[in-house]
Design an enzyme around this catalytic site. Structure first.
Site, PDB file in Angstrom:
ATOM      1  N   GLU A 180      16.543  -5.336 -18.264  1.00  0.00           N
ATOM      2  CA  GLU A 180      17.715  -6.041 -17.757  1.00  0.00           C
ATOM      3  C   GLU A 180      18.772  -6.220 -18.841  1.00  0.00           C
ATOM      4  OE1 GLU A 180      18.684 -10.135 -15.252  1.00  0.00           O
ATOM      5  OE2 GLU A 180      16.828 -10.009 -16.405  1.00  0.00           O
ATOM      6  N   GLU A 234      12.418 -14.141  -8.387  1.00  0.00           N
ATOM      7  CA  GLU A 234      13.716 -13.661  -7.912  1.00  0.00           C
ATOM      8  C   GLU A 234      13.481 -12.511  -6.947  1.00  0.00           C
ATOM      9  OE1 GLU A 234      18.097 -12.608  -9.816  1.00  0.00           O
ATOM     10  OE2 GLU A 234      16.458 -13.300 -11.086  1.00  0.00           O
TER      11      GLU A 234
END
Length: 932
Positions: free
Chosen positions: A726, A454
């Protein structure tokens, strides 16, 4: 009194800045040893041009922060030298500052004496990395040698095998179809008389390497290319050597390279290839994109971390633990390897039950391999990749010592601006985790994560984090560069992409993510005082607000359409991270009101009275519509969760009096009845503690901060985290990695609390942009006995400290010249102070807790902790495990106002549970022990 640290734009103070991007650089400086009553008013700026002619410019209203360039604009490769003087209080002038020089890079494509070149035949993405070369001759007395480079791909330049500069992954990632940046290097010392060779290694990078979880390749082009412009003057005259058809290329020893997958290297071959293998190049057209000097600080190796431990896993593998999750790569020394042997390095952020935890990497292999050349000792290190990791598994090395491995930390070359310390080591670690996550994700753009498939410039993440990032690191120039690409990707409706550079969907109007168009420029301005940031982005800021307003069709309510919402609410299931408690329309309209208010303030800062009035009126109308649509007269907000109350309170969306008080009390009760666990996602988390503090519940804010159960800010710290995660539970208490597909262990968004550690816990807040005026309002509560903060500002460093001892609180603030502080202390003391050291000692009385209701019991932390332990030990399965306090707080939701005598009834869910007698007996004993 003296002037020091003269700076150009957002560059750090330096004797010389080369390759500057602006022909009219702003000027900043600091003043040391100023008299007590000195205030910045005027300045003399001496500018000496390239011909050696000096001009002195007297500037009124010059406070030393981003003062406009007073001289003629500079041309490409033109330099000027600057000295600054300021007036003293007795109408004399200070001595001149030390001279500093700025030199522009190549400001326009037409200034290049070069054309892009690419290897022939074409080099594929999976082929060995090419090296583009050119030999040349230098005469005696070379001077003013400048090498300017950029590439389709990433590059490392060498002259005669010696590396040029220290940049990594140059030229970084920008919106290549619209803007490509170039760096300029002073190579004078490398150009001795005689023959030389320039060799430039090219890698795939973002140009054509893997991007996104779809593993897209060749996004920007099929062929790597180089554009290089070398100029110098020697005894034979002026010379220019640019890339053209006379260059050649050869294969390097890097067999494969990719930012996600890693690098394969055959060290039996020379890094820069063999001269007898050279082939021709072909010329390409100049890119349609602008080619401009680099504005962001270069990515560089900023630190080196030694190996902490060598681990043998349950399966027998060898893993090195560096003790810190970071971004970069490993430098490994290998001894006694045989020619043809392969050494393999696999990287990961965590261990899962003793083995390397690679599942969160998804499609990213993060593997480097090296074929050894048989030397007795070899130093192995990749050049064209990057990893996010704490642990590296090493295969192919028989004898390994701690001193053989070093983690080389990669980040944008930014100065750290803030430090924080308090009496709780885990809170200090939390602050450091935010710093490390900023370092690890600010490489060439602000990415969400540095490790998996990502690593994208998500606008929502930086929208909520920018106010903290700009306090922690000197990242104004870094973010300003990224904003240039955000603006270039803006849609006709004012929307921006959810990631920039745009490699997913196109521009769209989304709450939070789209608000980055407003929130990021404002955060830079607030911490730097640079109005040019606002001027450069005001059109984008206006367009976003105007686009949302048009979408509302005059209702001022942003409803419907796709929204990420309060992303990663801890109650959302792992496979539905957008499933938050907060109604997305409520969240969107609150953000709309907040961003509109900031746009009004931006116009005011730019002296645009009409624009300021227009957007201020609109902000008022949005707030009114928000109240009418979503808030009751008593302060209940639709969806009744912490995020929406925090937004309404912090952003002044409520009517004063009953509505504000009702909302504040409701937020406090939500925090109580979740047992001080975090219950918010990306968009709400940065606001909850500020909202509690603003509404008179600082004690609850501190309980929320200091909670260690999951989910909480300190839970990851208790699990050994060295960066921000996260998810609140990226690692589960049993040591399993969260089963969700998105599970990064280096994701800065939830670390926005670090900004509040400075402003709320240490008490140092910004009142006027650039720290021209600050607030110092320490509010000691909870279990902390002291807190200190150090904040570097455009004017210098501010230091604050408070400490509790017995029944007194001491507080100190040290201010640099040019800064004033509004001081508010717990005993009611108010003062306005200027530069210098200021200390107070005031009486401090801890509030007494009288337990009359269930709410009072929850508010008394020691008592509530004892109740949790009593219920956990009562034998009833409802209270088994570590979350007995959460269960009780949930049972108490409807009964907070009940008298304390109802505790057994409340704890036993009014008897509607198995074996309620066990709970009632435990509650009775607890009440008797504490005379309740």
């Amino acid at each position: 009194m003296k002037v020091v640290d003269v700076r150009f734009g957002h560059h750090r103070a330096s004797d010389t800045v080369i390759g500057f991007d602006d022909p009219t650089p702003s000027l900043s400086w600091r003043v040391q040893d100023a008299p007590a009553d000195w205030h910045p008013t005027q300045a003399r700026i001496e500018v000496t041009d390239q011909a050696g002619i000096a001009h002195v410019h007297e500037i009124d209203d010059a406070d030393g922060v981003h003062v406009p360039w007073p001289a003629t604009p500079l041309a490409s490769l033109e330099h000027a030298t600057v000295r600054i003087g300021v007036p003293d209080t007795d109408d004399t002038w200070s001595a001149w500052s030390d001279p500093v020089t700025v030199e522009c890079g190549l400001l326009d494509k037409t200034d290049w004496h070069a054309v892009p070149v690419t290897p022939v035949p074409s080099v594929g993405r999976e082929d060995p990395a090419p090296v583009l070369t050119r030999r040349f001759t230098v005469g005696p007395d070379a001077r003013d040698a400048r090498l300017t480079l950029t590439a389709g791909g990433i590059l490392i330049a060498y002259i005669d095998g010696q590396r040029v500069g220290h940049d990594e992954l140059a030229p970084g990632w920008t919106e290549y179809d619209k803007r490509i940046t170039a760096s300029t290097h002073d190579v004078t010392d490398m150009l001795t008389p005689g023959e030389h060779e320039i060799a430039v290694l090219l890698g795939n990078g973002w140009w054509r390497g893997n991007l996104t979880w779809a593993m897209r390749t060749n996004v920007y082009g099929d062929d790597l290319w180089l554009l290089a412009d070398l100029r110098w003057t020697d005894a034979d005259g002026a010379h220019v050597l640019g890339t053209d058809e006379t260059w050649t290329w050869r294969q390097s020893n890097i067999l494969a390279n990719d930012l996600y997958q890693g690098q394969d290297t055959d060290t039996r071959r020379p890094l820069l290839g063999k001269p007898d293998d050279e082939q021709t190049v072909r010329v390409l057209p100049m890119p349609e994109a602008r080619i401009v000097p680099q504005t962001a600080p270069s990515a560089r190796i900023i630190d080196e971390l030694p190996a902490r431990e060598i681990i043998t896993t349950p399966s027998g593998r060898t893993i090195i633990d560096f003790g810190q999750n970071a971004t970069g790569w490993v430098r490994l020394t290998v001894r006694g390897g045989k020619a043809g042997d392969t050494v393999t390095l696999r990287h990961a952020e965590v261990l899962e039950h003793g083995e390397l935890g690679v599942r969160p990497l998804r499609n990213a292999k993060a593997v480097d391999t090296f074929i050894l050349d048989g030397s007795p000792e070899q130093v192995l290190e990749p050049q064209l990749t990057q990893h996010g990791f704490r642990y590296v598994e090493i295969q192919g090395v028989t004898e390994l010592a701690l001193e053989d491995a070093t983690l080389r930390v990669l980040s944008a070359d930014m100065d750290r601006l803030a430090r924080f310390d308090c009496s709780d080591p885990q809170v200090n670690r939390l602050f450091l985790n935010a710093v490390w996550s900023t370092i690890g994700n600010f490489i060439t753009i602000p990415t969400d994560c540095p490790q998996r498939d990502e690593r994208l410039g998500w606008t929502g993440d930086i929208a909520v984090y920018a106010p903290t990032a700009t306090r922690l690191m000197d990242c104004g120039g870094f973010l300003a560069s990224w904003l240039t690409d955000v603006e270039s990707d803006r849609g006709d409706n004012g929307g921006i992409p959810v990631v920039v550079p745009q490699v997913l969907d196109g521009p769209q109007l989304t709450c939070g993510w789209g608000d980055a168009a407003v929130l990021v420029p404002w955060a830079i301005y607030e911490t730097t005082g640079d109005t040019r940031i606002l001027a450069d982005n005001i059109a984008m800021m206006d367009a976003f607000i105007d686009g949302v307003e048009e979408l509302t069709d005059g209702t001022h309510i942003w409803a419907g359409g796709f929204q990420f919402g309060d992303w990663l609410d801890p109650t959302a299931p792992p496979d539905n991270p957008g499933g938050s408690k907060a109604n997305p329309d409520v969240v969107a309209t609150a953000y709309f009101a907040h961003s509109t208010r900031l746009v009004a303030r931006a116009h005011e800062a730019l002296n645009d009275r009409e624009g300021s009035h227009r957007y201020a009126r609109l902000a008022d109308e949005i707030a009114r519509a928000f109240r009418d649509e979503y808030v009751t007269a008593g302060g209940r907000v639709l969806s009744d969760c912490a995020s929406v109350y925090a937004m309404a309170i912090v952003w002044d969306l409520l009517e004063p009096g009953r509505q504000f008080t009702g909302a504040a009390d409701r937020l406090a009760d939500i925090v109580r009845t979740t047992a001080f666990r975090v219950s918010t996602g990306f968009l709400g988390t940065p606001l909850v503690c500020p909202a509690l503090a603003k509404s008179g519940h600082m004690d609850l804010a501190m309980r929320l901060l200091l909670e260690r159960g999951c989910p909480s800010w300190l839970y990851p710290v208790t699990m050994g985290a060295t960066t921000v995660w996260e998810r609140w539970d990226s690692m589960l208490p049993n040591g399993d990695i969260n089963p969700g597909e998105m599970t990064s262990f280096n994701h800065y968004a939830l670390g926005a609390i670090a900004g509040w550690l400075i402003s709320g816990v240490a008490g140092l807040s910004i009142i006027e942009p650039g720290y021209r005026k600050v607030g110092f309002a320490p509010q000691p509560t909870g279990d902390l006995s002291h807190a200190t903060a150090s904040q570097t500002t455009p004017y210098g460093t501010i230091d604050t400290a408070w400490r509790l001892e017995n029944d007194t609180m001491s507080a100190t603030i040290i201010l640099p010249a040019g800064v004033t502080a509004e001081v508010t202390l717990p005993d009611g003391t108010h003062a306005t102070v200027g530069h210098g050291t200021h200390t107070w000692t005031v009486p401090f009385t801890r509030p007494e807790h009288h337990v009359a209701t269930i709410r009072d019991l929850i508010d008394d932390k020691p008592l509530f902790d004892e109740l949790r332990d009593a219920l956990r030990q009562c034998g009833n399965p409802m209270y088994a495990g570590d979350d007995a306090d959460v269960v009780f707080a949930g049972n108490a939701k409807a009964y907070l106002d009940d008298p304390i005598g109802e505790l057994p009834t409340v704890a036993s869910a009014r008897g509607y549970c198995p074996m309620p007698d066990l709970i009632v007996s435990a509650a009775d004993r607890f009440m008797a022990e504490h005379h309740l």
